[in-house]
Enzyme design. Structure first.
Site, mmCIF file in Angstrom:
data_model
loop_
_atom_site.group_PDB
_atom_site.id
_atom_site.type_symbol
_atom_site.label_atom_id
_atom_site.label_comp_id
_atom_site.label_asym_id
_atom_site.label_seq_id
_atom_site.Cartn_x
_atom_site.Cartn_y
_atom_site.Cartn_z
ATOM 1 C CG ASN A 10 -1.692 1.257 1.401
ATOM 2 O OD1 ASN A 10 -1.821 2.044 0.455
ATOM 3 N ND2 ASN A 10 -2.244 1.484 2.585
ATOM 4 C CE LYS A 12 0.172 3.611 4.663
ATOM 5 N NZ LYS A 12 0.055 3.800 6.075
ATOM 6 C CG HIS A 96 -5.830 2.018 5.135
ATOM 7 N ND1 HIS A 96 -5.385 2.986 6.007
ATOM 8 C CD2 HIS A 96 -4.800 1.151 4.995
ATOM 9 C CE1 HIS A 96 -4.144 2.714 6.362
ATOM 10 N NE2 HIS A 96 -3.766 1.593 5.761
ATOM 11 C CD GLU A 98 -2.962 5.732 6.535
ATOM 12 O OE1 GLU A 98 -2.977 5.770 5.301
ATOM 13 O OE2 GLU A 98 -2.007 5.266 7.194
ATOM 14 C CD GLU A 168 -3.579 -2.343 7.495
ATOM 15 O OE1 GLU A 168 -2.440 -2.547 7.061
ATOM 16 O OE2 GLU A 168 -4.253 -1.361 7.183
ATOM 17 N N GLY A 174 2.459 2.533 10.702
ATOM 18 C CA GLY A 174 3.401 3.625 10.490
ATOM 19 C C GLY A 174 4.079 4.100 11.764
ATOM 20 C CB SER A 214 5.294 -1.415 12.098
ATOM 21 O OG SER A 214 4.844 -0.079 12.258
HETATM 22 C C1 PEP Z 1 -0.778 0.302 6.157
HETATM 23 O O1 PEP Z 1 -0.974 1.515 6.124
HETATM 24 O O2 PEP Z 1 -1.600 -0.456 5.626
HETATM 25 C C2 PEP Z 1 0.409 -0.179 6.868
HETATM 26 C C3 PEP Z 1 0.437 -1.406 7.283
HETATM 27 O O3 PEP Z 1 1.431 0.728 7.039
HETATM 28 P P1 PEP Z 1 2.884 0.422 7.711
HETATM 29 O O4 PEP Z 1 3.378 -0.865 7.137
HETATM 30 O O5 PEP Z 1 3.723 1.591 7.297
HETATM 31 O O6 PEP Z 1 2.658 0.352 9.176
#
Ligand code: PEP
Length: 255
Positions: A10, A12, A96, A98, A168, A174, A214
């Site tokens: 992803n 983003k 998601h 976000e 998630e 992040g 992460s």
């Molecule tokens: C995501 O935004 O789906 C995600 C898992 O981000 P990150 O790997 O940067 O934590």
């Protein structure tokens, strides 16, 4: 039951089209022939057309990061399922955290998108996960249950075949804070039990449940070794070919 691992990048709101194509070419050159792991890259909308040309003839699939539930109309700034299909997009990330946090997306709205995606032969990657406050309040499973049940409302068993759920935890996205393998496995097993209730045993056993938050090459093996963790939804570590391909390697090696 054997489920092939899946790694989804992803990106983003990162990468101009030119930068995106450099990264896609690197990924395609390294893992483009791999068929032992399902690999999906989700660049910004602006790079989808170019990415689709680069990926032609490779095993890497193309995903979008979002989609509107209507097929067309007065929805300024939005993109629909047929528009994505025309660019050979096969997967779409929906709900998601976000989008939920910054754009006010509700479970009901995410559900409309899930239904539209399925009707239009796009595979939804439904994202769910609790905030830190919810985890600390002991509400993790309740929050995840609501998001899964509402997100999949009206999805029929016969059409749910390719469904993907991404767990998630919001506090891990992040932040560099990763859920422990045991914490993640507990929620993944719970999600699978919900899928059994909602969609039946066969669909639930085939569904991929990805972990996101992460995930990096250094922590991937332990997470991917858990019985109900079928892959990863990767943010930061998908922006660089080396780390993304290392994650695919880890997924291929995980039993
Ligand atoms: C995501 O935004 O789906 C995600 C898992 O981000 P990150 O790997 O940067 O934590």
């Amino acid at each position: 039951m054997y489920r092939q691992k899946m790694i989804v990048g992803n990106w983003k709101m990162n990468k101009t089209t030119a930068d995106a194509l450099v990264l896609i070419r690197d990924i395609a050159a390294t893992v483009g022939k791999r068929t032992d792991v399902d690999v999906v890259v989700c660049p910004p909308f602006t790079a989808l057309e170019g990415a689709s040309r680069v990926l032609e003839g490779t095993a890497v699939k193309l995903g979008a990061q979002n989609m509107h539930p209507e097929l067309n109309g007065a929805f300024t700034g939005e993109v629909s399922a047929p528009m994505l299909r025309e660019l050979f997009v096969t997967h779409v990330i929906l709900g998601h955290s976000e989008r939920r946090a910054y754009f006010g997306e509700t479970d009901a709205f995410v559900n409309q998108k899930v239904l539209t995606a399925i009707k239009n032969q796009l595979r939804p990657i439904l994202c769910v996960g609790e905030t830190l406050a919810e985890r600390e309040a002991g509400a993790t499973l309740r929050v995840v249950q609501t998001q899964v049940e509402r997100g999949l409302e009206g999805v029929g068993r016969e059409t749910a075949g390719g469904i993907v759920v991404a767990y998630e935890p919001v506090w891990a996205i992040g932040t560099g804070k990763v859920a422990t393998a045991a914490q993640a496995q507990e929620v993944h097993a719970f999600i699978r039990s919900l899928l059994v209730k909602l969609l039946g045993e066969a669909v639930a056993q085939r569904a991929r449940i990805l972990y996101g938050g992460s995930m990096k090459p250094a922590n991937a093996a332990e997470l991917l070794g858990q019985g109900d963790i079928d892959g990863g939804l990767i943010g930061g570590a998908s922006l660089e070919a080396r780390s993304f391909c290392d994650l695919i390697q880890a997924a291929g090696a995980a039993k």
